[in-house]
Motif scaffolding. Sequence first.
Motif, PDB file in Angstrom:
ATOM      1  N   THR A 197      -1.591   9.833 -17.239  1.00 59.47           N
ATOM      2  CA  THR A 197      -2.196   9.466 -18.348  1.00 59.47           C
ATOM      3  C   THR A 197      -2.489   8.107 -18.430  1.00 59.47           C
ATOM      4  O   THR A 197      -2.694   7.439 -19.799  1.00 59.47           O
ATOM      5  N   THR A 198      -1.818   7.289 -17.550  1.00 57.73           N
ATOM      6  CA  THR A 198      -1.994   5.628 -17.765  1.00 57.73           C
ATOM      7  C   THR A 198      -3.363   5.435 -17.705  1.00 57.73           C
ATOM      8  O   THR A 198      -4.209   6.076 -16.869  1.00 57.73           O
ATOM      9  N   ALA A 199      -3.945   4.293 -18.732  1.00 59.09           N
ATOM     10  CA  ALA A 199      -5.337   4.035 -18.673  1.00 59.09           C
ATOM     11  C   ALA A 199      -5.080   2.111 -18.583  1.00 59.09           C
ATOM     12  O   ALA A 199      -4.081   1.666 -19.214  1.00 59.09           O
ATOM     13  N   MET A 200      -6.400   1.624 -18.263  1.00 53.74           N
ATOM     14  CA  MET A 200      -6.478   0.124 -18.054  1.00 53.74           C
ATOM     15  C   MET A 200      -7.893  -0.181 -18.562  1.00 53.74           C
ATOM     16  O   MET A 200      -8.726   0.488 -18.577  1.00 53.74           O
ATOM     17  N   GLU A 249       7.411  11.147 -10.995  1.00 56.56           N
ATOM     18  CA  GLU A 249       6.692  11.772 -12.250  1.00 56.56           C
ATOM     19  C   GLU A 249       6.434  10.524 -13.182  1.00 56.56           C
ATOM     20  O   GLU A 249       5.945  10.686 -14.417  1.00 56.56           O
ATOM     21  N   SER A 250       7.424   9.627 -13.234  1.00 56.54           N
ATOM     22  CA  SER A 250       7.182   8.421 -14.253  1.00 56.54           C
ATOM     23  C   SER A 250       6.424   7.448 -13.664  1.00 56.54           C
ATOM     24  O   SER A 250       6.276   6.327 -14.425  1.00 56.54           O
ATOM     25  N   THR A 251       5.842   7.411 -12.519  1.00 61.60           N
ATOM     26  CA  THR A 251       5.033   6.145 -11.872  1.00 61.60           C
ATOM     27  C   THR A 251       3.870   6.355 -12.656  1.00 61.60           C
ATOM     28  O   THR A 251       3.047   7.114 -13.075  1.00 61.60           O
ATOM     29  N   ASP A 252       3.587   4.940 -13.258  1.00 62.00           N
ATOM     30  CA  ASP A 252       2.234   4.741 -14.009  1.00 62.00           C
ATOM     31  C   ASP A 252       1.091   4.089 -13.175  1.00 62.00           C
ATOM     32  O   ASP A 252      -0.189   4.252 -13.572  1.00 62.00           O
ATOM     33  N   LEU A 253       1.301   3.396 -12.081  1.00 60.33           N
ATOM     34  CA  LEU A 253       0.077   3.035 -11.203  1.00 60.33           C
ATOM     35  C   LEU A 253       0.891   2.958  -9.728  1.00 60.33           C
ATOM     36  O   LEU A 253       2.220   2.668  -9.435  1.00 60.33           O
ATOM     37  N   ALA A 267       1.110  -1.193   0.093  1.00 63.09           N
ATOM     38  CA  ALA A 267       0.084  -0.044  -0.113  1.00 63.09           C
ATOM     39  C   ALA A 267       0.951   1.091  -0.072  1.00 63.09           C
ATOM     40  O   ALA A 267       2.019   1.298   0.621  1.00 63.09           O
ATOM     41  N   GLY A 268       0.654   2.109  -0.928  1.00 62.13           N
ATOM     42  CA  GLY A 268       1.379   3.324  -0.764  1.00 62.13           C
ATOM     43  C   GLY A 268       2.588   3.370  -2.079  1.00 62.13           C
ATOM     44  O   GLY A 268       3.177   4.470  -2.152  1.00 62.13           O
ATOM     45  N   GLU A 269       2.836   2.097  -2.608  1.00 57.29           N
ATOM     46  CA  GLU A 269       4.126   2.079  -3.585  1.00 57.29           C
ATOM     47  C   GLU A 269       3.666   2.098  -4.990  1.00 57.29           C
ATOM     48  O   GLU A 269       2.419   1.691  -5.381  1.00 57.29           O
ATOM     49  N   GLY A 270       4.508   2.541  -5.925  1.00 58.53           N
ATOM     50  CA  GLY A 270       4.075   2.706  -7.364  1.00 58.53           C
ATOM     51  C   GLY A 270       5.133   1.897  -8.082  1.00 58.53           C
ATOM     52  O   GLY A 270       6.145   1.296  -7.742  1.00 58.53           O
ATOM     53  N   TYR A 271       4.769   2.143  -9.515  1.00 59.74           N
ATOM     54  CA  TYR A 271       5.557   1.244 -10.531  1.00 59.74           C
ATOM     55  C   TYR A 271       5.745   1.839 -11.782  1.00 59.74           C
ATOM     56  O   TYR A 271       4.820   2.426 -12.271  1.00 59.74           O
ATOM     57  N   ASP A 272       6.827   2.035 -12.321  1.00 57.05           N
ATOM     58  CA  ASP A 272       7.127   2.430 -13.683  1.00 57.05           C
ATOM     59  C   ASP A 272       6.935   1.086 -14.776  1.00 57.05           C
ATOM     60  O   ASP A 272       7.864   0.384 -14.865  1.00 57.05           O
ATOM     61  N   LEU A 273       6.058   0.994 -15.609  1.00 51.16           N
ATOM     62  CA  LEU A 273       5.802  -0.134 -16.292  1.00 51.16           C
ATOM     63  C   LEU A 273       6.565   0.177 -17.601  1.00 51.16           C
ATOM     64  O   LEU A 273       6.843  -0.866 -18.217  1.00 51.16           O
ATOM     65  N   ASP A 274       6.988   1.419 -18.048  1.00 55.62           N
ATOM     66  CA  ASP A 274       7.838   1.609 -19.088  1.00 55.62           C
ATOM     67  C   ASP A 274       9.219   1.075 -18.818  1.00 55.62           C
ATOM     68  O   ASP A 274       9.873   0.480 -19.544  1.00 55.62           O
ATOM     69  N   GLY A 275       9.805   1.518 -17.733  1.00 52.30           N
ATOM     70  CA  GLY A 275      11.062   1.205 -17.261  1.00 52.30           C
ATOM     71  C   GLY A 275      11.264  -0.037 -16.632  1.00 52.30           C
ATOM     72  O   GLY A 275      12.412  -0.653 -16.285  1.00 52.30           O
ATOM     73  N   GLY A 276      10.198  -0.567 -15.842  1.00 48.42           N
ATOM     74  CA  GLY A 276      10.119  -1.890 -15.229  1.00 48.42           C
ATOM     75  C   GLY A 276      10.672  -1.839 -13.967  1.00 48.42           C
ATOM     76  O   GLY A 276      11.528  -2.725 -13.279  1.00 48.42           O
ATOM     77  N   ILE A 277      10.572  -0.473 -13.315  1.00 49.22           N
ATOM     78  CA  ILE A 277      11.091  -0.214 -11.890  1.00 49.22           C
ATOM     79  C   ILE A 277      10.071   0.262 -10.890  1.00 49.22           C
ATOM     80  O   ILE A 277       9.163   0.843 -11.600  1.00 49.22           O
ATOM     81  N   PRO A 278      10.066  -0.275  -9.608  1.00 48.11           N
ATOM     82  CA  PRO A 278       9.374   0.405  -8.484  1.00 48.11           C
ATOM     83  C   PRO A 278       9.749   2.049  -8.354  1.00 48.11           C
ATOM     84  O   PRO A 278      10.660   2.225  -8.248  1.00 48.11           O
ATOM     85  N   THR A 279       8.724   2.816  -8.452  1.00 48.20           N
ATOM     86  CA  THR A 279       9.243   4.217  -8.161  1.00 48.20           C
ATOM     87  C   THR A 279       7.882   4.984  -7.744  1.00 48.20           C
ATOM     88  O   THR A 279       6.851   4.308  -7.937  1.00 48.20           O
ATOM     89  N   ILE A 280       8.091   6.285  -7.198  1.00 48.41           N
ATOM     90  CA  ILE A 280       7.048   7.207  -6.981  1.00 48.41           C
ATOM     91  C   ILE A 280       7.497   8.460  -7.115  1.00 48.41           C
ATOM     92  O   ILE A 280       7.764   9.183  -6.321  1.00 48.41           O
TER      93      ILE A 280
END
Length: 365
Positions: free
Chosen positions: A294-297, A273-277, A258-271
């Motif tokens: 602007t990520t959509a699912m 401006e590059s975070t997708d979800l 809970a509270g963590e994010g992930y960059d689906l383009d780079g394949g790394i966890p992050t929080i």
Amino acid sequence: MEILGRISHAMFEHLTSLSALPYKWIGIVLMILGLSGCNLPLGSPQPEFDPTGFAQTVEHQLTLIAGTAAATLDLNQTQPPVTPTPVIIVVHSPQVTGTIGAEVTRTPEIPCDRAAAAAILDVTYPDDSRLLPGQAFTKVWRLVNRGSCAWNRDYQVVWFSGDRLSGAAQQPLPGTVRPGESVEIAVDMIAPQQPGLYTSFWMLRNPQGQSMGIGPNGNAPFWVRIQVIAVYTPTPTVTPSLTPTPSVQSSGRATLAAGEGYDLDGGIPTIDESTDLQLALVEEGRFALRLLNTTAMALAGENQPLINDCRSAALSDQPVSVQDLAVGGYLCYRTGSGLTGWLKLEQLPDASLPLAFEYLTWAQP
């Protein structure tokens, strides 16, 4: 000598007058004269021979004989020829029909039940007809009643041997067939599924259960022979896809608390401006995926989607309730950079467990 001459002359005259007598009478006269000579006593004194008396005696004897013969036979009457008595011989012989002197023909007895092939036996489907596997057809034979009894519906056509061809084993004749008439016999059949040559033999059967067929002795079956041909299915030609296999930008497995994010383009966890979800705790025991940049699912079902499936999916940028998802289910997405990919849920989060998922992002939008 003179005396003997006179006697001979007298005998000649009498014999000439009796020339019309049969020879047997002349023979009798000569025999009498001979016996008279033989009866003369031998060795006794001979009296003086009287030639004149002897001649008269001979003439008298000849006259008596001639009279007797004339009284017995009418020499001037022609005797009819003797006709032999006919002899009749009776011969007993068996009675035959025909003219004497001509060849006698015996008509053979016609059996009650006898069949023969008509001029055209195979009305439908002659030998070696080609059929498809499983094809239904009706075989028709034309037979002639060569017996002396009429056929009726108590007579049947029956399967005798060979391949059954899925037809009924027996069926009655269509109606009455009198001697000399022909009948068409139809039997419904089905061709086998396997290719090959098939022959089915059939015969007729009378009400007493006796079989009869065709041929010189009336005991040969009639048949149907077909060829089942193989059906060849052409192998479809694989048309190459106009869309080349897309290359992969990033892929792998990840977990989010809970509270963590992930960059689906780079394949790394992050929080950042590059975070997708990002996994967010909405309320006690309830989680949601927040979509950033602007990520959509969109839900994609239980089967792994292709790039074109996700390109055409109805994507949304609204948060996705995790409790509405199922383990093993797929989601299509579009990242904040505009790339396309899919995400598969492997574990749903709770108070002690993170969200676990597998993902793949293609390098093409």
